[in-house]
Design a protein around this motif. Structure first.
Motif, PDB file in Angstrom:
ATOM      1  N   CYS B 331       0.825  -1.217   0.000  1.00 16.60           N
ATOM      2  CA  CYS B 331       0.000   0.000   0.000  1.00 16.60           C
ATOM      3  C   CYS B 331       0.854   1.261   0.000  1.00 16.60           C
ATOM      4  O   CYS B 331       1.798   1.391   0.767  1.00 16.60           O
ATOM      5  CB  CYS B 331      -0.908  -0.018   1.224  1.00 16.60           C
ATOM      6  SG  CYS B 331      -1.829   1.506   1.467  1.00 16.60           S
ATOM      7  N   CYS B 337      -8.950   3.519  -2.398  1.00 13.05           N
ATOM      8  CA  CYS B 337      -9.850   2.438  -1.986  1.00 13.05           C
ATOM      9  C   CYS B 337     -10.899   2.926  -0.994  1.00 13.05           C
ATOM     10  O   CYS B 337     -11.934   2.280  -0.821  1.00 13.05           O
ATOM     11  CB  CYS B 337      -9.058   1.264  -1.409  1.00 13.05           C
ATOM     12  SG  CYS B 337      -8.050   1.687   0.020  1.00 13.05           S
ATOM     13  N   PRO B 393      -3.643   1.550  -7.000  1.00 11.24           N
ATOM     14  CA  PRO B 393      -2.491   1.688  -7.898  1.00 11.24           C
ATOM     15  C   PRO B 393      -1.489   0.542  -7.792  1.00 11.24           C
ATOM     16  O   PRO B 393      -0.651   0.381  -8.675  1.00 11.24           O
ATOM     17  CB  PRO B 393      -1.862   3.017  -7.464  1.00 11.24           C
ATOM     18  CG  PRO B 393      -2.380   3.282  -6.102  1.00 11.24           C
ATOM     19  CD  PRO B 393      -3.733   2.647  -6.037  1.00 11.24           C
ATOM     20  N   VAL B 394      -1.550  -0.222  -6.693  1.00 14.58           N
ATOM     21  CA  VAL B 394      -0.652  -1.374  -6.604  1.00 14.58           C
ATOM     22  C   VAL B 394      -1.443  -2.685  -6.603  1.00 14.58           C
ATOM     23  O   VAL B 394      -0.945  -3.734  -6.192  1.00 14.58           O
ATOM     24  CB  VAL B 394       0.273  -1.287  -5.374  1.00 14.58           C
ATOM     25  CG1 VAL B 394       1.403  -0.298  -5.628  1.00 14.58           C
ATOM     26  CG2 VAL B 394      -0.488  -0.882  -4.127  1.00 14.58           C
ATOM     27  N   ILE B 398      -7.940  -6.080  -1.884  1.00 11.82           N
ATOM     28  CA  ILE B 398      -8.330  -5.583  -0.567  1.00 11.82           C
ATOM     29  C   ILE B 398      -9.451  -6.415   0.076  1.00 11.82           C
ATOM     30  O   ILE B 398      -9.357  -6.795   1.241  1.00 11.82           O
ATOM     31  CB  ILE B 398      -8.695  -4.086  -0.651  1.00 11.82           C
ATOM     32  CG1 ILE B 398      -7.457  -3.300  -1.073  1.00 11.82           C
ATOM     33  CG2 ILE B 398      -9.240  -3.565   0.663  1.00 11.82           C
ATOM     34  CD1 ILE B 398      -7.738  -1.963  -1.694  1.00 11.82           C
TER      35      ILE B 398
HETATM   36  S1  SF4 Z   1      -5.907   2.066  -3.055  1.00 10.44           S
HETATM   37 FE1  SF4 Z   1      -4.258   0.612  -2.690  1.00 10.44          FE
HETATM   38  S2  SF4 Z   1      -2.440   1.886  -2.399  1.00 10.44           S
HETATM   39 FE2  SF4 Z   1      -4.197   3.237  -2.235  1.00 10.44          FE
HETATM   40  S3  SF4 Z   1      -4.617   3.316  -0.021  1.00 10.44           S
HETATM   41 FE3  SF4 Z   1      -5.899   1.710  -0.873  1.00 10.44          FE
HETATM   42  S4  SF4 Z   1      -4.686  -0.146  -0.650  1.00 10.44           S
HETATM   43 FE4  SF4 Z   1      -3.308   1.559  -0.386  1.00 10.44          FE
END
Ligand code: SF4
Ligand code: SF4
Lengths: 180, 737
Positions: B331, B337, B393-394, B398
């Motif tokens: 993250c 998210c 983005p990664v 989740i």
């Molecule tokens: S979208 Fe992915 S990188 Fe961004 S806060 Fe949520 S888990 Fe972390």
């Protein structure tokens, strides 16, 4: 991707800078033109700070430097209350309208964070296409990789108090002068 | 002074959601007090994000690269820590690797004391919240000034952050204004955003000018060069790291990547995913200790700059070894998210979050850094709608992290009848379908609704799903028997099989039959599969083993059908997305998984595909439509959107000449069984509001029929509006002669 010409890059930068809510102008690369542009921007000020340029030819500032409003060695008190300041920038980014300002330079760092209005002078030959190019040896002879710097993209802003407000801890106004 | 309800139920009091009652209270508090501001602010972020990623030239490519870089960094973490330490030391900085939060906070305190610091300016850092830094400094009579405006607000209101990027996102301007007026004696006007900002700025400017030490976090740290990336919009990070001579950066060890050459991959991605900017206003690339003269505006006589990098472990190395939760270490804290999550939009991080880590990703982080599974109980608020997955983005899965937390809570001895009920839908369905009339009658009997609510927590305000008089399997057999006379001519090159999922078989056979009949009209004969459990229901309750078993059985069966040359159709999008996305975890062989992905279709997606391939003539189809003057409202299923087929239904309908209004709600709020549960009824209804508001507006604009692909979406809309909602195939079946 089609190769962008120098003119394309400059034009894209001008548009993106406006999008980022900076004001921007392109002027001729002469001491007279720069002097005129800077004087117009500081018309309301009693005094302004100027950081010694070294990413841009010093000669270009020779005329402006002589103006009585210009301070190049401020006292602590002057720094605490400063409203407007001028720095150069070693690079700009066409896609985002960012200017890249060195952090390791004494007055450049101070001016770019303490003032209410930051005037930045950038050489159009140092405009790169994308932010990522700063981290590549292929641009600016790898200068971006060897520096502590900040991409500055528009005035400081916050939405923490509800609506979007410009001018928080950093300058609320960014004026960019591009040397053709 | 009028007491607001906010003051009656203070978020701090419900911060510990280790027990169920507190979680309930927090949801209630958030819905009552914070809902409007949260919705407005998260949805603004979310819309800005969609716009910003459109402007990124290569969004998917950047995501892939970012993911790979993070994977490699976490894998090589011990080595990177050593490299980083050497790089920072070579410039004269100090690195401290803190095992625990006490350890980290203790070190920072010692540094501050060694400089006789009285005032510390701090830029936003979740890690500093995690280690409880402010408390430990204040105990030593060192004042901490939070300089991020949102953190400043929270310092005044004594609340915990409700969002990782915008920690005061739950407060409207009005509530900030009220807070300031109650807490500061001033003649200044404190109404508008400008007035409030200027007021806070002026206070904080004085703090900056007199601070002894600056404390920041870090977004990323490059090991080879010892370079820190810090992004911000306000300018407080620049002042914190450059005005005082002493700078301490506190960062979790997961922030380390190998080289700053990779910063280029992250900076645009982070800005677009978080605040929806092209680049964050100040994107700072720092190699401290900076080679920059000290201004000493604070009156000190510091001559040298000093830099301390505090690397915090505090459970991270253990997370790295965890076969499921390790993924959370990727993250980059962008908050996409959270902003995209319908439940988060409604209740924010005070309910859907822990002490400092919030939203869908917050569960794994809270469990990992506190070491207590119960602290991650708020993971229950993750419905598994999956909207966050394509936004991350990664590319972190989740909902899977949250399923794992639910699963571990069960294994720790917390199975509940409710989970079993919703997780074993097929058993119940099979049992009750033997006597559908009786069970439907009983289901709507008020007393049995009360018993249902008491025993399994099925909210009595909801309609209990009805069982059809005759299953899809039976209806299909009868239909085939009757239609054997009119043997249809096939113009299909592949065999088509409709998967008889449990729900369609027992509750919605009419949709299954509509698919069979419509396809037949188009010259595409469809046969029916066996009825089999797919594992979606079990997974959503955290029953991972049961889900895995179903997945393995079904995979074997589907692969046989595919090997036989069949394409498969799915009436229920949640089942389709389970197979096309979630089965990846259960099917070890990637080649086989790809086969599932490539041969399983939503029926509308399938039709669109064969039109594009030229097998189905769209003009011929158009001619057979009896009435094209219909304006449609369409709500796509959340999981359908996440596997990338959210547009195929409206695209196809538009191709046929219909006007379609498309829902912009991320999720309907029902999300499978979530909205049926008593404890989440209000939340689910609240989430649904956005969708029904949009439908009402569309109806005013002339829309006359509502379509939704998902069963639970249809339930939610019908419940709210009292109007019929159809599956798109039912509609086509009706209008195609
Ligand atoms: S979208 Fe992915 S990188 Fe961004 S806060 Fe949520 S888990 Fe972390
Ligand atoms: S899966 Fe849905 S409910 Fe769960 S965190 Fe992601 S967006 Fe939120």
């Amino acid at each position: 991707m089609p190769v962008q010409t120098h003119v394309d890059l400059v034009n894209q930068f001008l548009l993106s800078a406006v999008d980022s809510v900076a004001t921007v102008e392109k002027i001729a690369r002469t001491p007279e033109a720069l002097n005129e542009a800077l004087l117009k921007e500081i018309a309301d000020e009693q005094f302004v700070l100027l950081s010694q340029p070294d990413d841009i030819d010093k000669e270009l500032f020779s005329l402006f430097e002589k103006n009585e409003k210009v301070i190049t060695y401020p006292t602590g008190e002057q720094l605490k209350t400063i409203r407007t300041g001028i720095t150069d920038s070693f690079c700009a980014v066409a896609k985002t309208g960012s200017v890249c300002v060195s952090v390791n330079k004494y007055l450049t760092s101070a001016i770019s964070m303490l003032t209410r209005k930051h005037i930045v002078v950038v050489d159009s030959r140092t405009i790169v296409p994308r932010p990522a190019d700063l981290f590549s040896e292929n641009y600016l002879e790898g200068k971006g990789l060897s520096k502590s710097f900040s991409f500055i993209t528009g005035p400081s802003a916050t939405a923490d108090m509800g609506p979007l407000v410009r001018g928080v801890h950093g300058p609320g106004q960014i004026h960019i002068i591009v040397l053709d | 002074m009028i007491k607001s309800s906010m003051q009656e139920i203070h978020p701090r009091e419900v911060a510990n959601k280790g027990d169920k009652e507190n979680l309930q209270k927090a949801i209630g508090m958030a819905l009552e007090v914070e809902n409007d501001a949260l919705r407005l602010n998260t949805q603004t972020f979310n819309a800005n994000r969609y716009n910003a990623i459109k402007k990124l030239n290569d969004y998917e490519g950047l995501k892939d690269r970012a993911r790979k870089i993070k994977e490699k960094s976490i894998e090589n973490l011990p080595e990177l820590i050593n490299k980083l330490t050497a790089a920072v030391q070579s410039r004269g900085g100090k690195v401290y690797l803190a095992k625990t939060k006490e350890d980290a906070a203790g070190y920072v305190k010692d540094v501050c004391k060694s400089h006789s610091a009285k005032l510390v300016v701090k830029a936003k850092s979740i890690t500093s919240e995690e280690i409880g830094l402010n408390d430990s400094l204040e105990k030593e009579n060192i004042e901490v000034a939070e300089t991020d405006l949102a953190e400043f607000i929270l310092q005044v209101s004594k609340e915990q952050p409700s969002h990782i990027v915008a920690p005061a996102i739950h407060r409207s301007r009005e509530r900030i204004s009220k807070l300031f007026k109650e807490n500061f004696r001033t003649a200044q006007k404190l109404e508008t955003g400008e007035e409030l900002t200027k007021f806070a700025r002026d206070i904080l400017r004085q703090k900056f000018l007199s601070a002894d030490v600056g404390i920041s976090g870090a977004n990323l740290i490059a090991a080879n060069e010892g370079t820190i990336l810090l992004v911000e919009s306000e300018g407080n990070i620049r002042l914190t790291t450059q005005l005082p001579a002493i700078h301490i950066a506190i960062a979790g060890i997961e922030k380390i990547i190998e080289t700053k050459k990779d910063f280029g991959t992250f900076i645009e991605l982070l800005a677009a995913s978080g605040t929806g900017q092209q680049l964050t206003t100040y994107t700072n690339i720092l190699e401290p200790p900076l080679n920059l003269p000290v201004l000493n505006l604070n009156g000190r006589q510091d001559t040298l700059r000093e830099f301390h990098l505090v690397l915090v472990d505090n459970g991270r190395m253990k997370m790295r070894e965890d076969r499921d939760l390790y993924e959370a270490l990727y993250c980059i804290r962008c908050s996409a998210c959270m902003n995209v999550c319908a439940n988060f939009q409604a209740v924010g991080g005070h309910a859907f979050g822990g002490e400092c880590y919030t939203g869908g990703i917050g569960g794994a982080w809270t469990v990992g850094t506190t070491g207590k599974l119960e602290n991650g109980r708020f993971a229950e608020l993750c419905t598994g709608c999956s909207r966050c997955i394509p936004s991350c983005p990664v590319q972190i899965n989740i909902p899977h992290l949250n399923t794992v937390i639910k699963n571990r809570l069960i294994k720790k001895g917390e199975p509940s009848l409710q989970r079993k009920f919703f997780g074993n839908f097929s058993v119940l369905a099979r049992f009750t379908s033997t006597v559908p009339t009786l069970s439907n009658w009983a289901a709507n009997f008020y007393l049995s609704k009360i018993i249902f609510e008491k025993v399994i927590g099925f909210d009595k305000r909801r309609n209990i799903p009805r069982f059809a008089k005759s299953t899809l399997t039976k209806q299909y057999q009868n239909y085939k028997r009757d239609s054997s006379i009119r043997e249809i001519e096939s113009n299909a090159s592949t065999k088509l099989i409709l998967f008889a999922d449990v729900y369609t078989n027992y509750n919605n056979p009419h949709i299954g039959m509509a698919i069979v009949k419509l396809f037949e009209k188009l010259g595409l004969p469809v046969t029916l599969s066996k009825v089999m459990e797919d594992g979606r229901a079990a997974q959503s309750q955290g029953l991972i083993d049961a889900a895995g078993n179903s997945a393995k059985r079904l995979t074997r069966y589907l692969l046989e059908l595919i090997a036989d040359g069949a394409d498969l159709l799915f009436a229920e999008p949640s089942v389709l997305s389970m197979i096309r996305y979630d089965y990846k975890k259960f099917v070890n062989d990637n080649r086989l998984f790809l086969k599932l992905q490539n041969n399983c279709y939503d029926p509308m997606e399938y039709l669109l595909k064969i039109v594009k391939e030229g097998t189905l003539n769209v003009d011929w189809l158009k001619e057979r439509i009896t009435n094209r003057n219909i304006k449609i409202f369409y709500h796509g299923h959340c999981q359908m959107k996440s596997i990338g087929i959210g547009n195929s239904t409206p695209d196809f309908l538009e191709m046929l000449g219909f006007e379609v209004d498309i829902s912009i709600a991320e999720c309907c709020g029902m999300a499978g069984s979530f909205g049926y549960k008593k404890q989440y009824y209000e939340l689910s209804k609240n989430v649904g509001k956005d969708l029904t508001k949009q439908i009402r507006k569309s109806q005013v604009d002339g829309c006359s029929i509502i379509l939704a692909s998902g069963n639970s979406c249809r339930e939610q809309i019908m419940d709210e509006l009292g109007e019929e909602v159809y599956h798109p195939i039912e509609f086509l079946h009706k209008v195609i002669g």
